[in-house]
Design a protein around this motif. Structure first.
Motif, PDB file in Angstrom:
ATOM      1  N   ILE A 163       0.755  -1.364   0.014  1.00 19.33           N
ATOM      2  CA  ILE A 163       0.139   0.033   0.029  1.00 19.33           C
ATOM      3  C   ILE A 163       1.061   1.352   0.166  1.00 19.33           C
ATOM      4  N   PRO A 164       1.874   1.395   0.697  1.00 21.73           N
ATOM      5  CA  PRO A 164       2.593   2.633   0.782  1.00 21.73           C
ATOM      6  C   PRO A 164       3.191   2.921  -0.313  1.00 21.73           C
ATOM      7  N   TYR A 165       3.939   2.069  -1.131  1.00 24.20           N
ATOM      8  CA  TYR A 165       4.704   2.244  -2.198  1.00 24.20           C
ATOM      9  C   TYR A 165       3.714   2.372  -3.370  1.00 24.20           C
ATOM     10  N   ASN A 166       2.457   1.977  -3.561  1.00 27.76           N
ATOM     11  CA  ASN A 166       1.741   1.988  -4.795  1.00 27.76           C
ATOM     12  C   ASN A 166       0.883   3.171  -4.570  1.00 27.76           C
ATOM     13  N   THR A 167       0.547   3.552  -3.169  1.00 29.72           N
ATOM     14  CA  THR A 167      -0.043   5.042  -3.032  1.00 29.72           C
ATOM     15  C   THR A 167       0.753   6.106  -3.502  1.00 29.72           C
ATOM     16  N   TRP A 168       1.934   5.887  -3.187  1.00 26.66           N
ATOM     17  CA  TRP A 168       2.818   7.244  -3.619  1.00 26.66           C
ATOM     18  C   TRP A 168       2.996   7.050  -5.215  1.00 26.66           C
ATOM     19  N   LEU A 169       2.903   6.018  -5.522  1.00 17.84           N
ATOM     20  CA  LEU A 169       3.043   5.893  -7.312  1.00 17.84           C
ATOM     21  C   LEU A 169       1.853   6.377  -7.906  1.00 17.84           C
ATOM     22  N   ILE A 170       0.649   6.026  -7.276  1.00 18.16           N
ATOM     23  CA  ILE A 170      -0.504   6.472  -7.925  1.00 18.16           C
ATOM     24  C   ILE A 170      -0.774   8.066  -7.856  1.00 18.16           C
TER      25      ILE A 170
END
Length: 290
Positions: A163-170
Motif C-alpha cells: 500500500i505505501p509504495y503503490n499509493t505514492w506511485l499513483i
C-alpha cells in the motif's frame, strides 16, 4: 576557406566515428545483458525437457527431448493443487490491491483533509521496513485471529504490504492529470465519487495495470511468508511445493523442478502480453496529461 572546409570535414569525420563507436558500445552492452538474462531462462526450459533428474547433465538444447518431467510433475505431486492455490491468491491479491491503492492514491492526490501530510509521511516511513521484519508479530496476530494456515492471511499481507509504495506511485501519476477536469465536473454537479469513477479511474488505467501485474506476480515467487504461515499440504503454494521437490538429499527431482518453474511463468507471461501497452504507459507515468 579551403583550410576551414578541410577542418570541418575532419571534425565531422571524427564525430561520425565517435557516434559509430558509441552505437557499437551501446549495442554490445545490450547484447551482453540480453544473453546474461535469457541464457538461464533458455537453460531452465531446456532442462525441463531433458531426460533424468539431475541438472548436472542437463543442457539448454536437449538431444532427446521428452515430456516425462511434466507428466511426472502432475502424476507424482499435487502440483495442480499448488498451482490453483497460488493462482487464487494472486488474483484476489491483485483485485484487492488495485481497489485499495487506487482509492488511496486518489484521496491523497486530489482531496484536502486534516492529517494529509502526516498520513503521507507515515506510509512513506512504513515502506522503509520490509514485511519479514514483523513476521513474529504477524504470526502472533494471525494466531489470535485464527488466520494461520489460511490463504486469506497471505492476501492480507501482500495487499497491505505494498500500500505505501503503490499509493505514492499513483499519487505521483495523478499529479500530472489536470485538476481542471475535476472542477469542470463539479460545476456540472458531479459528486466526488462520480468524478473518481467516471473521470479519474479511466485515466488511471495504465498505472493501475502496472500495479495489478506487480501484485499478481508477488505470490508466485514468494517462499518465506507462505512457508511461515501455511502448514497444510493441500494449501501449499507453488513456491513451497517446488522447494520440497529438492529440499533434502533424497529429493533430487531437479528436472521436474525446472518443469514446474517453466509452468509458473505461463500466467504471468499471458497477462503481460495482453496488458503490455498499458504497462508501458504506466511505467512512463511522468507524461503530462493536461
Amino acid at each position: 576557406m579551403d583550410k576551414v572546409k578541410k577542418h570541418r570535414r575532419k571534425m565531422s569525420t571524427k564525430e561520425r566515428i565517435k557516434d559509430i563507436l558509441a552505437y557499437i558500445g551501446i549495442y554490445a552492452v545490450l547484447i551482453v545483458t540480453a544473453i546474461a538474462i535469457l541464457y538461464p531462462v533458455v537453460w531452465v526450459i531446456g532442462a525441463s525437457f531433458n531426460q533424468g533428474s539431475s541438472l548436472a547433465s542437463a543442457t539448454a538444447i536437449p538431444s532427446h527431448p521428452t515430456l516425462n518431467n511434466y507428466k511426472r510433475l502432475f502424476a507424482e505431486t499435487d502440483y495442480e493443487r499448488w498451482y490453483l492455490n497460488t493462482l487464487a491468491i494472486a488474483v484476489v491479491n491483485m483485485v484487492v490491491s488495485v481497489v485499495l491503492v487506487g482509492t488511496m492514491g486518489y484521496v491523497f492526490a486530489r482531496l484536502k483533509f486534516a492529517g494529509k501530510k502526516v498520513g503521507l509521511l507515515t506510509i512513506l516511513i512504513l515502506q522503509m521496513f520490509p514485511s519479514f521484519m514483523g513476521m513474529i508479530a504477524i504470526y502472533v496476530l494471525f494466531l489470535n485471529f485464527g488466520l494461520l494456515n489460511q490463504p486469506l492471511a497471505l492476501v492480507l499481507i501482500y495487499s497491505a504490504g505494498q500500500i505505501p509504495y503503490n499509493t505514492w506511485l499513483i499519487k505521483g501519476y495523478l499529479k500530472n492529470v489536470s485538476k481542471s477536469m475535476d472542477e469542470a465536473a463539479m460545476i456540472d454537479g458531479a459528486s466526488k465519487l462520480q468524478i473518481y469513477t467516471k473521470i479519474i479511474l479511466p485515466l488511471m488505467f495504465p498505472i493501475l495495470t502496472f500495479v495489478a501485474i506487480t501484485q499478481f506476480m508477488a505470490p508466485w515467487f514468494d517462499y518465506i511468508l507462505p512457508s511461515f504461515l501455511i502448514s497444510s499440504t493441500h494449501k501449499k503454494t507453488l513456491a513451497i511445493g517446488l522447494y520440497d521437490l529438492i529440499n533434502s538429499q533424497t529429493n533430487k527431482n531437479f528436472t521436474m523442478f525446472a518443469a514446474g518453474a517453466v509452468l509458473v511463468a505461463v500466467p504471468i507471461t499471458i497477462l503481460y502480453l495482453f496488458l503490455q501497452r498499458y504497462l508501458i504507459e504506466g511505467l512512463s507515468a511522468g507524461a503530462n496529461k493536461e
